[in-house]
Design an enzyme around this catalytic site. Structure first.
Site, PDB file in Angstrom:
ATOM      1  N   LYS A 116      -3.577   5.287 -61.875  1.00 20.68           N
ATOM      2  CA  LYS A 116      -2.862   3.885 -60.794  1.00 20.68           C
ATOM      3  C   LYS A 116      -3.376   3.211 -60.505  1.00 20.68           C
ATOM      4  CE  LYS A 116       0.973   5.382 -62.130  1.00 20.68           C
ATOM      5  NZ  LYS A 116       1.931   5.236 -62.806  1.00 20.68           N
ATOM      6  N   GLU A 200      -2.889   4.682 -49.688  1.00 21.57           N
ATOM      7  CA  GLU A 200      -2.202   3.464 -49.759  1.00 21.57           C
ATOM      8  C   GLU A 200      -1.369   3.177 -47.747  1.00 21.57           C
ATOM      9  OE1 GLU A 200       0.848   2.851 -52.274  1.00 21.57           O
ATOM     10  OE2 GLU A 200      -0.652   2.449 -54.156  1.00 21.57           O
ATOM     11  N   HIS A 235      14.053   9.391 -55.980  1.00 23.47           N
ATOM     12  CA  HIS A 235      13.443   9.326 -56.751  1.00 23.47           C
ATOM     13  C   HIS A 235      14.174   9.325 -58.406  1.00 23.47           C
ATOM     14  CE1 HIS A 235      10.238   9.221 -54.518  1.00 23.47           C
ATOM     15  NE2 HIS A 235       9.887   9.960 -54.246  1.00 23.47           N
ATOM     16  N   ARG A 292       7.680   0.335 -70.437  1.00 22.29           N
ATOM     17  CA  ARG A 292       9.108   0.800 -72.179  1.00 22.29           C
ATOM     18  C   ARG A 292      10.565  -0.080 -71.639  1.00 22.29           C
ATOM     19  NH1 ARG A 292       8.912   4.372 -67.321  1.00 22.29           N
ATOM     20  NH2 ARG A 292      10.886   4.217 -65.904  1.00 22.29           N
TER      21      ARG A 292
HETATM   22  C1  MV4 Z   1       5.286   4.112 -51.655  1.00 25.74           C
HETATM   23  C2  MV4 Z   1       6.171   3.355 -50.346  1.00 25.74           C
HETATM   24  C3  MV4 Z   1       5.451   3.401 -49.190  1.00 25.74           C
HETATM   25  N1  MV4 Z   1       5.113   2.550 -49.415  1.00 25.74           N
HETATM   26  N2  MV4 Z   1       4.258   3.628 -51.327  1.00 25.74           N
HETATM   27  C4  MV4 Z   1       8.440   6.707 -54.442  1.00 25.74           C
HETATM   28  C5  MV4 Z   1       8.032   6.326 -55.986  1.00 25.74           C
HETATM   29  C6  MV4 Z   1       6.311   5.998 -56.901  1.00 25.74           C
HETATM   30  N3  MV4 Z   1       5.980   5.030 -57.599  1.00 25.74           N
HETATM   31  C7  MV4 Z   1       6.453   5.401 -55.149  1.00 25.74           C
HETATM   32  N4  MV4 Z   1       6.788   4.808 -54.197  1.00 25.74           N
HETATM   33  C8  MV4 Z   1       6.935   4.844 -53.288  1.00 25.74           C
HETATM   34  N5  MV4 Z   1       5.525   4.652 -53.199  1.00 25.74           N
HETATM   35  C9  MV4 Z   1       3.353   2.610 -49.771  1.00 25.74           C
HETATM   36  N6  MV4 Z   1       1.762   2.279 -50.254  1.00 25.74           N
HETATM   37  C10 MV4 Z   1       7.205   4.352 -51.503  1.00 25.74           C
HETATM   38  C11 MV4 Z   1       7.982   4.902 -51.942  1.00 25.74           C
HETATM   39  C12 MV4 Z   1       9.102   4.957 -52.662  1.00 25.74           C
HETATM   40  C13 MV4 Z   1       9.983   4.993 -53.180  1.00 25.74           C
HETATM   41  C14 MV4 Z   1       9.417   3.697 -54.026  1.00 25.74           C
HETATM   42  C15 MV4 Z   1      10.474   3.314 -54.935  1.00 25.74           C
HETATM   43  C16 MV4 Z   1      12.054   3.212 -54.996  1.00 25.74           C
HETATM   44  C17 MV4 Z   1      11.925   4.474 -54.036  1.00 25.74           C
HETATM   45  C18 MV4 Z   1      11.180   5.023 -53.050  1.00 25.74           C
HETATM   46  C19 MV4 Z   1      11.662   6.202 -51.690  1.00 25.74           C
HETATM   47  C20 MV4 Z   1      11.090   6.711 -51.533  1.00 25.74           C
HETATM   48  C21 MV4 Z   1       9.275   6.380 -51.292  1.00 25.74           C
END
Ligand code: MV4
Length: 506
Positions: A116, A200, A235, A292
């Site tokens: 990442k 972040e 997730h 994918r």
């Molecule tokens: C975040 C966020 C809020 N702020 N990053 C969760 C999965 C991972 N790929 C990144 N995720 C998140 N990153 C920042 N800076 C909130 C999430 C997140 C989330 C993101 C996408 C779909 C569902 C989620 C559920 C909880 C938190």
């Protein structure tokens, strides 16, 4: 064009890819583990080969075995589906070495997106918007404190090797930063063997919206519109739709152009997805790229009229995309329900077992991508996704109406499924108003009033019990076996039990 393709996967996605092969006049080779001998993908393929024990490491993740089947069967290409080996750069490389075409991006493109922090550095150079924070691993708690103070709380700590929510920590206030950083590091080390953690700014109540891209091997890269994927739990996506109710044509163009820039920066080829977090003001930030074909690709297929698997195969065969960006248009609305073998009354725990009765919906605007059939037993060894039910309509309301109708037709007997969850979601006022974010489902599941029983459902249950009492009693009187399908087994009906049930219902 290829004459034969091996599908290194199982379940509904293997069936999906086999269908594309057959439409294109290509023979499909299935592989299967010991517990999948009778699986649907094995039945639908032209040839099928056993590759080992149920444990994925022995079979669907067994690179040597799969390449050996490719050689033996004469398959010229391998489609990895999603999960398993689909994002494994070593597998993509091993395919190149074995002279078999991997239907997906190159190992180099996968590696560029795998870390990442590395992805963030590449995107920084490409001028892609992402959430404020660091693009390399944190060196010390002092550095973390300094960056957090600058970008402002709440902050998010993430594992560089993570993705999909693993190794992620929300830090609401400064006093929790030190302990969270230590915990995030040890979790990252334990889960990925890599303790690199970056920071972040946390977006509160974000939406998760992703952009489908497609790139051929001649430098043409297109975006095919977005998917709204905010409805998830732990997730795991639960329901996806296209287009996103909050994305208009102008925002789609801006997001699409950013996604194309991301793909170009990674020299990306084949199908891919660029994920964004979208804040309540509709600012969007690059999150990560999935290298994918995704589970939810059908909603994009329905609104664009394109077949993504056909296009993946054509691209892998070296063809030029015949499509230009201005030829891609979004028409209507599509919504997908992920049907899982899990028990809504037991915290959505996996519920494997034999499917004793299957009544599958169809009709106008309904697509069903399924890996199950009546009489088949769902093994407990893999992801419990059974099928995807996708509704399409001229607008969001019609898609919801058709999906609601189809869910009413769906009956899967013998095992527990999450079908009832979708009836609740689709009936929810906030869902219908498209007030969605990544916290929606948890909030809905916590709500008490939603869980109260519908008085009509009580009457239906009483009527069903009455019918059971009468028919079960008749069977018992004749000395026959009554079928107790809810437990998936036959029981000897007891005249005493039936008599007392009839009494209770009088
Ligand atoms: C975040 C966020 C809020 N702020 N990053 C969760 C999965 C991972 N790929 C990144 N995720 C998140 N990153 C920042 N800076 C909130 C999430 C997140 C989330 C993101 C996408 C779909 C569902 C989620 C559920 C909880 C938190």
């Amino acid at each position: 064009m290829f004459k034969k393709i091996l599908i290194a996967n199982r379940g509904e996605i293997a069936v999906r890819v086999i269908r594309a092969c057959h439409e294109m006049g290509i023979a499909a080779v299935a592989v299967y583990s010991d517990v999948d001998r009778a699986a649907l993908h094995v039945r639908k393929a032209d040839e099928a080969y056993p590759i080992g024990a149920a444990a994925a490491a022995e079979s669907y993740l067994n690179i040597g075995k799969i390449l050996e089947v490719a050689r033996q069967s004469g398959a010229e290409a391998i489609h990895p589906g999603y999960g398993f080996l689909s994002e494994n750069a070593r597998f993509a490389e091993a395919c190149v070495d074995a002279g078999v075409k991997f239907i997906g991006p190159t190992a180099a493109a996968m590696n560029a997106m795998g870390s990442k922090t590395r992805a963030r550095q590449a995107m920084e150079r490409a001028g892609v918007p992402f959430v404020p924070g660091t693009s390399r691993g944190l060196e010390s708690i002092e550095e973390a404190e300094e960056v957090a103070a600058r970008i402002g709380y709440p902050v998010m700590l993430k594992a560089a090797a993570g993705g999909g929510g693993k190794g992620m920590r929300l830090v609401p206030t400064p006093d929790q930063l030190k302990s969270s950083l230590e915990a995030a590091r040890s979790e990252a080390e334990r889960s990925f063997g890599d303790s690199e953690v970056y920071i972040e700014k946390a977006i509160v109540n974000p939406r998760h919206i992703e952009m489908q891209i497609l790139a051929d091997e001649h430098g043409n890269t297109l975006y095919l519109g977005e998917r709204e994927c905010s409805l998830q739990r732990r997730h795991q996506k639960v329901l996806e739709e296209a287009p996103s109710p909050i994305v208009d044509a102008e925002m789609r163009r801006r997001m699409g152009e950013v996604a194309v820039r991301v793909a170009r920066a990674a020299n990306y080829t084949n199908a891919g997805t660029v994920e964004f977090l979208v804040d309540p003001q509709k600012n969007f930030y690059f999150l990560e790229m999935n290298t994918r074909l995704q589970v939810e690709h059908p909603v994009t297929e329905l609104v664009t009229g394109l077949d993504l698997v056909h296009l993946q195969i054509r691209i892998a065969a070296g063809e030029k995309l015949q499509l230009r960006q201005e030829d891609v248009s979004i028409r209507g609305h599509a919504m997908e329900c992920r049907i899982y073998a899990e028990d809504p009354d037991n915290n959505y725990f996996p519920s494997p077992g034999k499917i004793t009765l299957l009544l599958a919906p169809s009709g106008p605007g309904i697509r069903r991508d399924s890996g199950m059939y009546e009489g088949w037993s769902v093994p407990m060894d893999y992801d419990p996704l059974l099928a995807k039910l996708i509704g399409y309509g001229s607008d969001r309301e019609q898609a919801i109406a058709r999906l609601t109708r189809a869910l009413g037709e769906y009956f899967v007997g013998g095992i527990k499924t999450n079908i009832s969850l979708f009836r609740r979601i689709l009936a929810d006022a906030d869902f219908r108003a498209a007030n969605l974010d990544t916290g929606f489902l948890d909030r809905m599941l916590r709500r008490k009033d939603d869980q109260q029983v519908d008085p009509q459902a009580v009457q239906v249950a009483a009527i069903a019990a009455g019918i059971f009492a009468v028919l079960g009693g008749a069977a018992a009187a004749a000395g026959e076996r009554a079928n107790d399908t809810s437990a998936g087994k036959s029981v000897i009906a007891s005249n005493w039990k039936n008599a007392s049930r009839r009494e209770a219902l009088r």
